[in-house]
Scaffold this motif. Structure first.
Motif, PDB file in Angstrom:
ATOM      1  N   MET A  52       0.837  -1.203   0.000  1.00  9.39           N
ATOM      2  CA  MET A  52       0.000   0.000   0.000  1.00  9.39           C
ATOM      3  C   MET A  52       0.873   1.253   0.000  1.00  9.39           C
ATOM      4  SD  MET A  52      -3.057  -1.174   2.588  1.00  9.39           S
ATOM      5  CE  MET A  52      -3.791   0.448   2.717  1.00  9.39           C
ATOM      6  N   ASP A  53       1.941   1.244   0.796  1.00 11.40           N
ATOM      7  CA  ASP A  53       2.862   2.385   0.832  1.00 11.40           C
ATOM      8  C   ASP A  53       3.575   2.558  -0.506  1.00 11.40           C
ATOM      9  OD1 ASP A  53       2.186   2.928   3.454  1.00 11.40           O
ATOM     10  OD2 ASP A  53       3.942   1.900   4.300  1.00 11.40           O
ATOM     11  N   GLU A  54       4.040   1.446  -1.067  1.00 11.77           N
ATOM     12  CA  GLU A  54       4.776   1.493  -2.326  1.00 11.77           C
ATOM     13  C   GLU A  54       3.931   2.083  -3.448  1.00 11.77           C
ATOM     14  OE1 GLU A  54       7.043  -1.551  -5.376  1.00 11.77           O
ATOM     15  OE2 GLU A  54       6.668  -2.189  -3.313  1.00 11.77           O
ATOM     16  N   TYR A  55       2.632   1.738  -3.483  1.00 12.57           N
ATOM     17  CA  TYR A  55       1.751   2.217  -4.541  1.00 12.57           C
ATOM     18  C   TYR A  55       0.880   3.387  -4.101  1.00 12.57           C
ATOM     19  CZ  TYR A  55       3.206  -1.719  -7.310  1.00 12.57           C
ATOM     20  OH  TYR A  55       3.965  -2.596  -8.024  1.00 12.57           O
ATOM     21  N   ALA A  56       1.158   3.921  -2.927  1.00 15.17           N
ATOM     22  CA  ALA A  56       0.422   5.071  -2.393  1.00 15.17           C
ATOM     23  C   ALA A  56      -1.088   4.829  -2.407  1.00 15.17           C
ATOM     24  CB  ALA A  56       0.778   6.343  -3.164  1.00 15.17           C
ATOM     25  N   LEU A  57      -1.500   3.663  -1.894  1.00 13.21           N
ATOM     26  CA  LEU A  57      -2.916   3.315  -1.825  1.00 13.21           C
ATOM     27  C   LEU A  57      -3.443   3.586  -0.418  1.00 13.21           C
ATOM     28  CD1 LEU A  57      -2.786  -0.129  -3.648  1.00 13.21           C
ATOM     29  CD2 LEU A  57      -3.639   2.020  -4.574  1.00 13.21           C
ATOM     30  N   SER A  58      -4.561   4.253  -0.344  1.00  7.70           N
ATOM     31  CA  SER A  58      -5.191   4.501   0.953  1.00  7.70           C
ATOM     32  C   SER A  58      -6.046   3.302   1.345  1.00  7.70           C
ATOM     33  CB  SER A  58      -6.079   5.743   0.864  1.00  7.70           C
ATOM     34  OG  SER A  58      -7.186   5.480   0.018  1.00  7.70           O
ATOM     35  N   GLN A  59      -6.452   3.267   2.602  1.00  6.05           N
ATOM     36  CA  GLN A  59      -7.336   2.194   3.046  1.00  6.05           C
ATOM     37  C   GLN A  59      -8.654   2.248   2.283  1.00  6.05           C
ATOM     38  OE1 GLN A  59      -7.703   2.453   7.300  1.00  6.05           O
ATOM     39  NE2 GLN A  59      -5.742   1.455   7.649  1.00  6.05           N
ATOM     40  N   GLY A  60      -9.140   3.434   2.004  1.00  7.63           N
ATOM     41  CA  GLY A  60     -10.383   3.583   1.246  1.00  7.63           C
ATOM     42  C   GLY A  60     -10.259   3.024  -0.164  1.00  7.63           C
ATOM     43  N   CYS A  61      -9.128   3.269  -0.796  1.00 10.22           N
ATOM     44  CA  CYS A  61      -8.880   2.758  -2.151  1.00 10.22           C
ATOM     45  C   CYS A  61      -8.837   1.233  -2.140  1.00 10.22           C
ATOM     46  CB  CYS A  61      -7.579   3.333  -2.680  1.00 10.22           C
ATOM     47  SG  CYS A  61      -7.144   2.784  -4.329  1.00 10.22           S
ATOM     48  N   VAL A  62      -8.161   0.664  -1.160  1.00 10.58           N
ATOM     49  CA  VAL A  62      -8.064  -0.794  -1.046  1.00 10.58           C
ATOM     50  C   VAL A  62      -9.440  -1.386  -0.771  1.00 10.58           C
ATOM     51  CG1 VAL A  62      -7.074  -2.675   0.322  1.00 10.58           C
ATOM     52  CG2 VAL A  62      -5.643  -0.756  -0.363  1.00 10.58           C
ATOM     53  N   HIS A  63     -10.210  -0.733   0.081  1.00  8.83           N
ATOM     54  CA  HIS A  63     -11.564  -1.203   0.385  1.00  8.83           C
ATOM     55  C   HIS A  63     -12.425  -1.207  -0.874  1.00  8.83           C
ATOM     56  CE1 HIS A  63     -15.779  -0.783   1.681  1.00  8.83           C
ATOM     57  NE2 HIS A  63     -15.408  -1.647   2.614  1.00  8.83           N
ATOM     58  N   THR A  64     -12.336  -0.147  -1.649  1.00  5.56           N
ATOM     59  CA  THR A  64     -13.099  -0.061  -2.896  1.00  5.56           C
ATOM     60  C   THR A  64     -12.687  -1.174  -3.859  1.00  5.56           C
ATOM     61  OG1 THR A  64     -13.322   2.331  -2.658  1.00  5.56           O
ATOM     62  CG2 THR A  64     -13.654   1.425  -4.874  1.00  5.56           C
ATOM     63  N   MET A  65     -11.382  -1.425  -3.964  1.00  2.39           N
ATOM     64  CA  MET A  65     -10.907  -2.474  -4.854  1.00  2.39           C
ATOM     65  C   MET A  65     -11.430  -3.838  -4.403  1.00  2.39           C
ATOM     66  SD  MET A  65      -7.025  -3.615  -5.948  1.00  2.39           S
ATOM     67  CE  MET A  65      -6.533  -4.080  -4.304  1.00  2.39           C
ATOM     68  N   LEU A  66     -11.344  -4.115  -3.107  1.00  2.00           N
ATOM     69  CA  LEU A  66     -11.836  -5.399  -2.601  1.00  2.00           C
ATOM     70  C   LEU A  66     -13.336  -5.546  -2.796  1.00  2.00           C
ATOM     71  CD1 LEU A  66      -9.822  -5.872   0.691  1.00  2.00           C
ATOM     72  CD2 LEU A  66      -9.702  -7.247  -1.377  1.00  2.00           C
ATOM     73  N   SER A  67     -14.074  -4.494  -2.538  1.00  2.00           N
ATOM     74  CA  SER A  67     -15.526  -4.534  -2.724  1.00  2.00           C
ATOM     75  C   SER A  67     -15.877  -4.830  -4.174  1.00  2.00           C
ATOM     76  CB  SER A  67     -16.152  -3.205  -2.302  1.00  2.00           C
ATOM     77  OG  SER A  67     -15.921  -2.960  -0.947  1.00  2.00           O
ATOM     78  N   THR A  68     -15.153  -4.204  -5.086  1.00  2.00           N
ATOM     79  CA  THR A  68     -15.389  -4.429  -6.513  1.00  2.00           C
ATOM     80  C   THR A  68     -15.066  -5.859  -6.898  1.00  2.00           C
ATOM     81  OG1 THR A  68     -14.893  -2.106  -6.960  1.00  2.00           O
ATOM     82  CG2 THR A  68     -14.820  -3.635  -8.836  1.00  2.00           C
ATOM     83  N   LEU A  69     -13.928  -6.376  -6.418  1.00  2.00           N
ATOM     84  CA  LEU A  69     -13.558  -7.758  -6.719  1.00  2.00           C
ATOM     85  C   LEU A  69     -14.593  -8.734  -6.180  1.00  2.00           C
ATOM     86  CD1 LEU A  69      -9.723  -7.586  -6.037  1.00  2.00           C
ATOM     87  CD2 LEU A  69     -10.836  -7.879  -8.262  1.00  2.00           C
ATOM     88  N   LEU A  70     -15.095  -8.474  -4.978  1.00  2.00           N
ATOM     89  CA  LEU A  70     -16.137  -9.340  -4.409  1.00  2.00           C
ATOM     90  C   LEU A  70     -17.435  -9.241  -5.197  1.00  2.00           C
ATOM     91  CD1 LEU A  70     -15.602  -8.770  -0.589  1.00  2.00           C
ATOM     92  CD2 LEU A  70     -15.379 -10.936  -1.811  1.00  2.00           C
ATOM     93  N   GLU A  71     -17.803  -8.020  -5.568  1.00  2.00           N
ATOM     94  CA  GLU A  71     -19.043  -7.800  -6.313  1.00  2.00           C
ATOM     95  C   GLU A  71     -19.048  -8.571  -7.633  1.00  2.00           C
ATOM     96  OE1 GLU A  71     -21.460  -4.134  -8.439  1.00  2.00           O
ATOM     97  OE2 GLU A  71     -19.946  -3.675  -6.941  1.00  2.00           O
ATOM     98  N   PHE A  72     -17.921  -8.569  -8.317  1.00  4.22           N
ATOM     99  CA  PHE A  72     -17.842  -9.239  -9.612  1.00  4.22           C
ATOM    100  C   PHE A  72     -17.337 -10.676  -9.482  1.00  4.22           C
ATOM    101  CE2 PHE A  72     -17.874  -4.768 -10.827  1.00  4.22           C
ATOM    102  CZ  PHE A  72     -18.892  -4.787 -11.762  1.00  4.22           C
ATOM    103  N   LYS A  73     -17.327 -11.160  -8.254  1.00  5.77           N
ATOM    104  CA  LYS A  73     -16.960 -12.541  -7.940  1.00  5.77           C
ATOM    105  C   LYS A  73     -15.618 -12.960  -8.532  1.00  5.77           C
ATOM    106  CE  LYS A  73     -21.690 -13.604  -7.273  1.00  5.77           C
ATOM    107  NZ  LYS A  73     -22.820 -14.401  -7.367  1.00  5.77           N
ATOM    108  N   LYS A  74     -14.670 -12.038  -8.458  1.00  4.82           N
ATOM    109  CA  LYS A  74     -13.293 -12.337  -8.879  1.00  4.82           C
ATOM    110  C   LYS A  74     -12.511 -12.949  -7.740  1.00  4.82           C
ATOM    111  CE  LYS A  74     -13.719 -10.792 -13.004  1.00  4.82           C
ATOM    112  NZ  LYS A  74     -13.721 -11.696 -14.131  1.00  4.82           N
ATOM    113  N   ILE A  75     -12.997 -12.763  -6.512  1.00  2.12           N
ATOM    114  CA  ILE A  75     -12.446 -13.416  -5.329  1.00  2.12           C
ATOM    115  C   ILE A  75     -13.598 -13.923  -4.488  1.00  2.12           C
ATOM    116  CG2 ILE A  75     -10.270 -12.141  -5.212  1.00  2.12           C
ATOM    117  CD1 ILE A  75     -11.536 -10.262  -3.217  1.00  2.12           C
ATOM    118  N   VAL A  76     -13.345 -14.959  -3.731  1.00  2.82           N
ATOM    119  CA  VAL A  76     -14.376 -15.531  -2.863  1.00  2.82           C
ATOM    120  C   VAL A  76     -13.888 -15.640  -1.452  1.00  2.82           C
ATOM    121  CG1 VAL A  76     -15.714 -16.791  -4.562  1.00  2.82           C
ATOM    122  CG2 VAL A  76     -13.672 -17.817  -3.597  1.00  2.82           C
TER     123      VAL A  76
END
Length: 76
Positions: A52-76
């Motif tokens: 997260m530090d290396e790519y300057a990702l905030s917790q909110g950005c990571v949360h959004t990414m995970l939510s999207t991956l879950l929504e589109f069933k790319k991760i379970v």
């Protein structure tokens, strides 16, 4: 850092997220599987925060990414 290295790091981050979600989902874990050692969680968190530090990702950005991956069933 070239594009290939960035893609590799993103895949590592994606794999780490998927693994963490599988570990957190205790209800669907087969009875025969053993829970991970307690030391695995801090190791994952350190790695995650490093990426997260290396790519300057905030917790909110990571949360959004995970939510999207879950929504589109790319991760379970």
């Amino acid at each position: 850092m070239d594009e290939r290295e960035k893609l590799r790091k993103f895949r590592e981050l994606d794999d780490a997220f998927a693994q963490a979600l599988r570990e957190m989902d205790g209800g669907s874990r087969p009875a025969s599987s053993k829970p991970e050692a307690p030391a695995a969680r801090p190791e994952f968190e350190l790695r995650l925060h490093g990426l997260m530090d290396e790519y300057a990702l905030s917790q909110g950005c990571v949360h959004t990414m995970l939510s999207t991956l879950l929504e589109f069933k790319k991760i379970v």
